[in-house]
Write an enzyme that holds these catalytic residues in place. Structure first.
Site, mmCIF file in Angstrom:
data_model
loop_
_atom_site.group_PDB
_atom_site.id
_atom_site.type_symbol
_atom_site.label_atom_id
_atom_site.label_comp_id
_atom_site.label_asym_id
_atom_site.label_seq_id
_atom_site.Cartn_x
_atom_site.Cartn_y
_atom_site.Cartn_z
ATOM 1 C CG ASP A 93 -0.271 -0.006 2.522
ATOM 2 O OD1 ASP A 93 0.964 0.195 2.557
ATOM 3 O OD2 ASP A 93 -0.940 -0.185 3.548
ATOM 4 C CG ASP A 291 -5.820 -5.564 2.257
ATOM 5 O OD1 ASP A 291 -5.462 -5.312 3.436
ATOM 6 O OD2 ASP A 291 -6.410 -4.737 1.544
ATOM 7 C CB CYS A 329 -11.040 -27.157 8.667
ATOM 8 S SG CYS A 329 -9.640 -26.028 8.422
ATOM 9 C CB CYS A 331 -6.128 -25.430 8.710
ATOM 10 S SG CYS A 331 -6.425 -25.789 10.461
ATOM 11 C CB CYS A 334 -8.713 -28.933 11.084
ATOM 12 S SG CYS A 334 -9.427 -27.555 12.029
ATOM 13 C CG HIS A 370 -8.634 -22.758 11.762
ATOM 14 N ND1 HIS A 370 -9.147 -23.967 11.318
ATOM 15 C CD2 HIS A 370 -9.709 -21.946 11.993
ATOM 16 C CE1 HIS A 370 -10.474 -23.884 11.290
ATOM 17 N NE2 HIS A 370 -10.843 -22.678 11.699
#
Lengths: 412, 412
Positions: A93, A291, A329, A331, A334, A370
């Site tokens: 940015d 974002d 999930c 991740c 998980c 996660h």
């Protein structure tokens, strides 16, 4: 002049589109969610873990890297990609947003903003030219124009991360504050500054400069800004000044209005957004890039995103809960085995809660991973909905993204 | 009764040996360095990253897990392996060491120690029976006897991590403190307690109980303890009460004396050690297992181990240093591409320093990974030295492990 960015749309579903953005550091799929690596690091997450969440592009904050370690230092170390060990696409940015919302501002005028460095205490001046020069030194693939970011109409509605208390205090001191006049000034300044940014841009061959539309929640001002910003020929366009405290419906209304006014053949980037239903609404309005710090910030605060809402893991009801954060999930918390862990079962909510209660770094790390994966999974399902031109499965799979959802479920 | 542990020696070089320890959760190579996962997590490091450093076995502290979340809770969640997502070998200590060195002790007698929980403030009693019962519930592959850990002769020489200031204060209050008498009491108590631990052990088929030799720095007392502890038939034996503030030469002298007195066919474990040269000296004396918090603790404090000494990364001289932490290191920070990162160069010392200056979690994470790998690389080279019966290459490659090294180089 070679193009620093190529955007190819492959599928459409009404205003929504799926595509690919190609940059000098590889490509990313759109709609894209960019995790935020403020100081050259996504908090608590290595680039390997970040890539493993499915992230293909990340964002760094120019404001923070300008203050420390400084753009010359980053350039001397080979640019921001090499600096942080991420050779894939990066967006920076302009520093304007933080300078306006976070810094101890000394002066704002047509030339830019002067503020005090929170690191050294010395005054820092950011102008359109300086913001571009700094981003040229950092070397991201996509850089942002320096814009005038007006505070929200009602600062008390803004999230604390936007220095809400400071805005409330400042507003109290400004007896005759005229929000409409401030919006107009910001709109006009943003155009003048955009033209100066485009002229100052020293690396147009390998850095794509995006312009930013302002205008607050007033649709007429958004139209004016979109028309003027869109008139400057650029590789992409962003919508700024959104999600500074407005409810979901207001965000959706402003984004739908504004996105439709931006060139169809360029990527559209909605800055700093947001919750799941904000993302879905924005994609359906034609937005391609996002974002947000939510996955990592909430992860550090022991809040786990799930498709049905957030789990606040500090809650005692998780103390003996053997379940994973979310069934299905993939991740590392998980489904650790799928990520090469020497583990044969998901980590339990009880264990993850224990890590937070014991102040172990691994708690914030695992919840950040996660949550980052949660948002990448959402983007995968969003892209599938566009490709299949069918949003019903997405809505069924992601209750948290339903438009009529009670704000409290998705918004802690 | 099936053996809970099998130890096979494959190579010897004088007293040093290379072997394999087999447990119900797989095997690990010896000499082994066990990273410490105090509260069920190696600080800042996922089990995947831990395995990636080459660690094959880890240690958890019973004292901490007893206080939070409690052994019943860990057992209900499937035991400590499943609890923390590490299905490979785990060792737990008995809790005695922390109860003696860290806790606010109310009473110590022949039955055990009573101290105040730092979590809830309630009194906790640890006896030999209770320490084993807790470890039976946690379910590690190797568990440790509950021993009486006397404070060092000179508490002011102890590292701060051993509650040095508290020991100095306590000693000042004990007018007629007789260190020799305290050592004798600890020695005798440790034997009585070991016998009680062995009787109380409820899972001898799948948890290997190790006895612990005490005796301070007095070789006659070490001989007495080793002889009595060694007389109890157990799957392995440990040397405790070492590295509580003594210089390297003293550690080496006590370990060499004691290791030789322990059964040759059982693994020998030197608890809480240590620096590189302490490890090399102990291996050459016949020790097979080590644990230490140095890699992670020093990593969190911005100290990076290298083969020639530690780098204190906060030092301004690293602010513009483009070099990796150590040439030839294969950790994720020094060779990210080898670990699947989307990065094409090592991370620079300047970047890693920046992470610490900016208080980014990634600094402690990456330095912990580097330091953990440093110690695993040392163990790999130590095993090669034993196999080849040649220590000259190790000494050349690891200046920091040279016996005559000035203490300040390896010991910050």
């Amino acid at each position: 002049m070679p193009a620093p960015l190529r955007f190819t749309v492959s599928h459409r579903s009404s205003a929504a589109r799926v595509g690919v953005v190609e940059t000098p550091h590889g490509s990313f799929d759109t709609p894209a969610f960019m995790p935020v690596g403020t100081r050259g690091a996504v908090k608590g997450v290595t680039p390997h873990q970040l890539a493993d969440t499915g992230a293909q592009v990340t964002l760094n904050n120019t404001y923070h890297l300008l203050l420390r370690p400084g753009p010359e230092q980053v350039a001397a170390l080979g640019g921001v990609h090499r600096f942080m060990g991420w050779s894939r696409p990066i967006l920076t940015d302009s520093g304007g947003y933080q300078a306006f919302s976070m810094a101890d501002i000394n002066a704002v005028d047509d030339d830019g903003v002067t503020f005090k460095s929170i690191v050294t205490g010395t005054p820092i001046h950011l102008s359109p030219e300086r913001a571009i020069q700094v981003q040229n030194k950092l070397g991201a693939d996509i850089i942002m124009a320096f814009d005038d970011c007006p505070p929200p109409l009602d600062p008390s509605a803004a999230p604390p991360s936007l220095a809400r208390d400071r805005h409330i205090e400042l507003r109290a001191r400004m007896k005759n504050y005229d929000h409409d006049a401030r919006l107009d000034l910001a709109n006009e300044r943003t155009i003048r500054w955009l033209e100066r940014c485009a002229r100052a841009h020293g690396r147009p061959d390998d850095q794509a400069l995006f312009g930013i539309v302002q205008g607050g929640t007033d649709l007429a001002r958004r139209s004016w800004s979109a028309s003027r910003v869109g008139n400057v020929e650029l590789p992409g366009y962003a919508i700024g000044g959104v999600a500074v405290g407005e409810p979901h419906e207001e965000i959706a209304r402003v984004v739908a209005h504004t996105a439709a006014l931006l060139p169809d053949d360029k990527p559209r980037y909605l800055m700093g957004v947001g919750y799941e239903r904000d993302l879905v609404a924005a994609v359906r309005a034609g937005v391609d890039m996002f974002d947000c710090v939510l996955p990592t910030r909430n992860g550090r605060n022991a809040n786990a995103f799930t498709r049905t809402g957030q789990l606040r893991l500090r809650n005692a009801r998780f103390a003996e809960d053997p379940a994973p954060l979310e069934d299905g999930c993939d991740c590392p918390a998980c489904d650790p085995a799928a990520h090469g862990w020497p583990a044969d079962a998901p980590l339990s909510r009880a264990y993850l809660r224990h890590l937070f209660m014991a102040r172990e770094m691994l708690g914030p790390i695992l919840l950040s991973l996660h949550n980052l994966r949660h948002f990448q999974r959402l983007m995968l399902d969003i892209r599938a909905a566009v490709r299949e031109d069918d949003w019903s499965r997405l809505e069924a799979r992601w209750p948290v993204a339903a438009p009529g959802l009670h704000a409290d479920l998705g918004n802690p």
